[in-house]
Design a protein around this motif. Structure first.
Motif, mmCIF file in Angstrom:
data_model
loop_
_atom_site.group_PDB
_atom_site.id
_atom_site.type_symbol
_atom_site.label_atom_id
_atom_site.label_comp_id
_atom_site.label_asym_id
_atom_site.label_seq_id
_atom_site.Cartn_x
_atom_site.Cartn_y
_atom_site.Cartn_z
ATOM 1 N N TYR A 21 -4.196 17.175 -80.610
ATOM 2 C CA TYR A 21 -3.044 18.003 -80.225
ATOM 3 C C TYR A 21 -1.746 17.338 -80.701
ATOM 4 C CZ TYR A 21 0.570 20.089 -77.268
ATOM 5 O OH TYR A 21 1.724 20.680 -76.827
ATOM 6 N N ARG A 139 -20.254 15.976 -69.709
ATOM 7 C CA ARG A 139 -19.781 16.100 -71.095
ATOM 8 C C ARG A 139 -20.574 15.199 -72.039
ATOM 9 N NH1 ARG A 139 -13.267 15.739 -70.099
ATOM 10 N NH2 ARG A 139 -12.987 17.869 -69.302
ATOM 11 N N ASN A 174 -7.852 15.951 -67.402
ATOM 12 C CA ASN A 174 -8.580 16.791 -68.346
ATOM 13 C C ASN A 174 -9.878 17.287 -67.710
ATOM 14 O OD1 ASN A 174 -9.386 18.176 -70.588
ATOM 15 N ND2 ASN A 174 -10.061 16.374 -71.706
ATOM 16 N N CYS A 175 -9.723 18.167 -66.745
ATOM 17 C CA CYS A 175 -10.870 18.700 -66.012
ATOM 18 C C CYS A 175 -10.920 20.219 -66.087
ATOM 19 C CB CYS A 175 -10.804 18.273 -64.546
ATOM 20 S SG CYS A 175 -10.615 16.518 -64.327
ATOM 21 N N ASP A 176 -10.023 20.815 -66.842
ATOM 22 C CA ASP A 176 -9.902 22.265 -66.875
ATOM 23 C C ASP A 176 -10.040 22.744 -68.315
ATOM 24 O OD1 ASP A 176 -9.187 24.932 -66.156
ATOM 25 O OD2 ASP A 176 -7.911 24.172 -64.543
ATOM 26 N N THR A 177 -9.378 23.823 -68.666
ATOM 27 C CA THR A 177 -9.462 24.396 -70.012
ATOM 28 C C THR A 177 -8.564 23.636 -70.981
ATOM 29 O OG1 THR A 177 -7.627 25.922 -69.654
ATOM 30 C CG2 THR A 177 -9.862 26.703 -69.040
ATOM 31 N N ILE A 178 -8.777 23.869 -72.268
ATOM 32 C CA ILE A 178 -7.936 23.283 -73.308
ATOM 33 C C ILE A 178 -6.492 23.763 -73.125
ATOM 34 C CG2 ILE A 178 -7.478 23.283 -75.805
ATOM 35 C CD1 ILE A 178 -9.860 21.598 -75.223
ATOM 36 N N GLU A 179 -6.325 25.023 -72.764
ATOM 37 C CA GLU A 179 -4.985 25.571 -72.569
ATOM 38 C C GLU A 179 -4.232 24.819 -71.466
ATOM 39 O OE1 GLU A 179 -3.609 29.982 -72.687
ATOM 40 O OE2 GLU A 179 -4.086 29.515 -70.583
ATOM 41 N N VAL A 180 -4.906 24.537 -70.368
ATOM 42 C CA VAL A 180 -4.288 23.781 -69.272
ATOM 43 C C VAL A 180 -3.914 22.380 -69.763
ATOM 44 C CG1 VAL A 180 -4.727 22.717 -67.006
ATOM 45 C CG2 VAL A 180 -5.387 25.100 -67.426
ATOM 46 N N GLU A 182 -3.278 21.437 -72.893
ATOM 47 C CA GLU A 182 -2.168 21.533 -73.841
ATOM 48 C C GLU A 182 -0.839 21.787 -73.133
ATOM 49 O OE1 GLU A 182 -3.446 24.391 -76.767
ATOM 50 O OE2 GLU A 182 -4.667 22.888 -77.803
ATOM 51 N N ASN A 183 -0.846 22.605 -72.100
ATOM 52 C CA ASN A 183 0.380 22.835 -71.323
ATOM 53 C C ASN A 183 0.847 21.534 -70.660
ATOM 54 O OD1 ASN A 183 0.518 25.541 -72.013
ATOM 55 N ND2 ASN A 183 -0.581 26.223 -70.184
#
Length: 192
Positions: A21, A139, A174-180, A182-183
């Motif tokens: 990112y 993971r 980092n336990c959620d979506t990529i979007e979360v 990146e935000n």
């Protein structure tokens, strides 16, 4: 004045997603693993140090380091690991900070997996890419096609992620979506 941020994490916490990112958004990321590989190339400072310390037995006929054979030694022999660490730590540290000093950018990220384990200093901040151990385990099992016990052995071979958490300046959850994720990164960058 240049700002330097050290980034670290644990196995399967998503550190490579974070550094991808950052690169995609125009930031320089100096990757310790890449630097080590370059220094291990024929004639490089680590190549010479490894050859001088461990001998010819860990090199192929063409002169390249036999990574498989050398890796097997390092991961199975604590004394060899300690010897390698003593030989390579200063070489790696010097090269990483030389590259950082040579950067023309005002904000530089340094991706150092063993940032806390090797007591690296010289950062304005340290960021930890964090995921709880149960997330790491899932993971890692999926990513590397490992059994639970195999994955757990790899996780346990590292400094506990919660111990690293207590040492970091900022935590990237980092336990959620990529979007979360990146935000969260965009917000962190806007704060510095």
């Amino acid at each position: 004045m240049k700002k330097v941020i050290g980034i670290t994490g644990g196995i399967a916490t998503g550190k490579s997603v974070v550094t991808s990112y950052l690169r995609a958004h125009g930031y320089e990321v100096i990757d310790a693993d890449v630097v080590v590989r370059e220094l291990q190339e024929v004639g490089g400072a680590l190549y010479i140090a490894i050859r001088d310390t461990f001998g010819e037995a860990y090199f192929l006929e063409n002169g390249d380091l036999d990574r498989a054979k050398f890796g097997a030694l390092i991961f199975s022999d604590a004394e060899a690991r300690a010897k390698l660490s003593a030989v390579q730590d200063d070489i790696i540290r010097t090269e990483l900070f030389k590259r950082c000093a040579n950067s023309r950018l005002e904000l530089v990220f340094m991706d150092i997996p063993l940032l806390f384990e090797r007591a690296y200093t010289g950062f304005d901040e340290t960021w930890l890419v964090y995921a709880p151990q149960d997330v790491q385990l899932k993971r890692l099992m999926k990513r590397n096609d490992l059994s639970e016990s195999e994955a757990l052995l790899r996780i346990k071979a590292q400094m506990p992620i919660d111990e690293k958490r207590s040492l970091a300046t900022r935590i990237i959850e980092n336990c959620d979506t990529i979007e979360v994720l990146e935000n969260q990164l965009a917000s962190l960058i806007s704060e510095i």
